[in-house]
Write a protein that holds these residues in place. Structure first.
Motif: not given
Length: 266
Positions: A72-75, A184-186, A93-94, A140-142
């Motif tokens: 979600c980052g900074l929302g 990242a893994t793409l 978020t992590i 985010s999945l990256l």
């Protein structure tokens, strides 16, 4: 042998360190912008809001639904979603610092009661089975090395019939991206179709919108100037190689393909 991929700890530390800096260099939407065509000289702030709108439209939420925002980052996107539709949004978020800032963003707004944020790992979601009606993963999945696990987690917490929207990118053949490996893994669009199917999702739409993410020259110049002015702060976070690649990039030929994928569970 040391692990060089994007661990949860490494990604969380990266965004914790950049929690104040990244919004100054780009926007509080920490994702790509959407420009309509080559003549569109909208600011990054306008274009990133427009990209959020692209995901909201694809998610097509119904009133009262509970929506999960993974990464979600900074929302800012979550608040935009709750403002546009009468839904409840839970962001995860992590980055512990991002979760704190996102909570502060929602406080005092008209949607405060319908938006919550928490620190958590997208590959081990801290939620019960069948607890959401829809979800998105916004670039985010990256950052998640085990994408099959992340997609299985999404399938676990979503109710049957839920919609999932992904915004992600992967490098073009023979063109690497500076943060790949470390951050990242793409995954290609074709690979995503297979991964989604394995997790129980059917792909409704997979759209290459790379051309719409090309930053206008004026906006790129502003960003580059800001990055150079804060080089001493930014380069230690991104790494020298990624920093140099960013300021030297040919903005007209991105080294990535940017995709929007809409999927259905069940």
């Amino acid at each position: 042998m040391s692990h060089t991929g994007p661990t949860a700890e490494r990604v969380g530390d990266y965004y914790d360190k950049g929690v104040d800096l990244f919004p100054l260099l780009w926007d509080e939407n920490i994702h790509m912008g959407y420009w309509t065509d080559e003549s569109d000289d909208s600011s990054v702030a306008v274009a990133t809001d427009r990209m959020t709108g692209q995901l909201i439209d694809r998610l097509a939420p119904r009133p009262g639904q509970r929506i999960l925002d993974v990464g979600c980052g900074l929302g800012k996107p979550a608040v935009a979603l709750a403002t546009a539709h009468p839904v409840h949004v839970v962001g995860v978020t992590i980055s512990a610092d991002q979760a704190k800032r996102a909570t502060e963003r929602a406080r005092g707004t008209d949607v405060e009661a319908r938006v919550t944020f928490r620190h958590g790992d997208g590959m081990a979601l801290p939620f019960e089975d069948d607890s959401f009606d829809g979800a998105w993963a916004f670039e985010s999945l990256l950052h998640m090395e085990d994408k099959p696990r992340a997609l299985r987690e999404l399938a676990r917490v979503l109710r049957p019939g839920s919609r999932l929207v992904l915004a992600d990118m992967y490098h073009r053949p023979r063109e690497g991206m500076g943060f790949e490996g470390f951050m990242a893994t793409l995954t290609s669009m074709d690979d995503y179709r297979e991964l989604l199917a394995d997790a129980g999702f059917s792909t409704l739409e997979a759209l290459d919108i790379t051309a719409h993410t090309v930053i206008p020259e004026t906006a790129f110049a502003v960003m580059k100037e800001a990055m150079l002015a804060r080089r001493d702060e930014l380069a230690p976070i991104t790494g020298e190689e990624a920093f140099e690649a960013a300021i030297a990039a040919d903005r007209t030929t991105p080294p990535y393909t940017y995709v929007l994928i809409t999927a259905h569970l069940g």
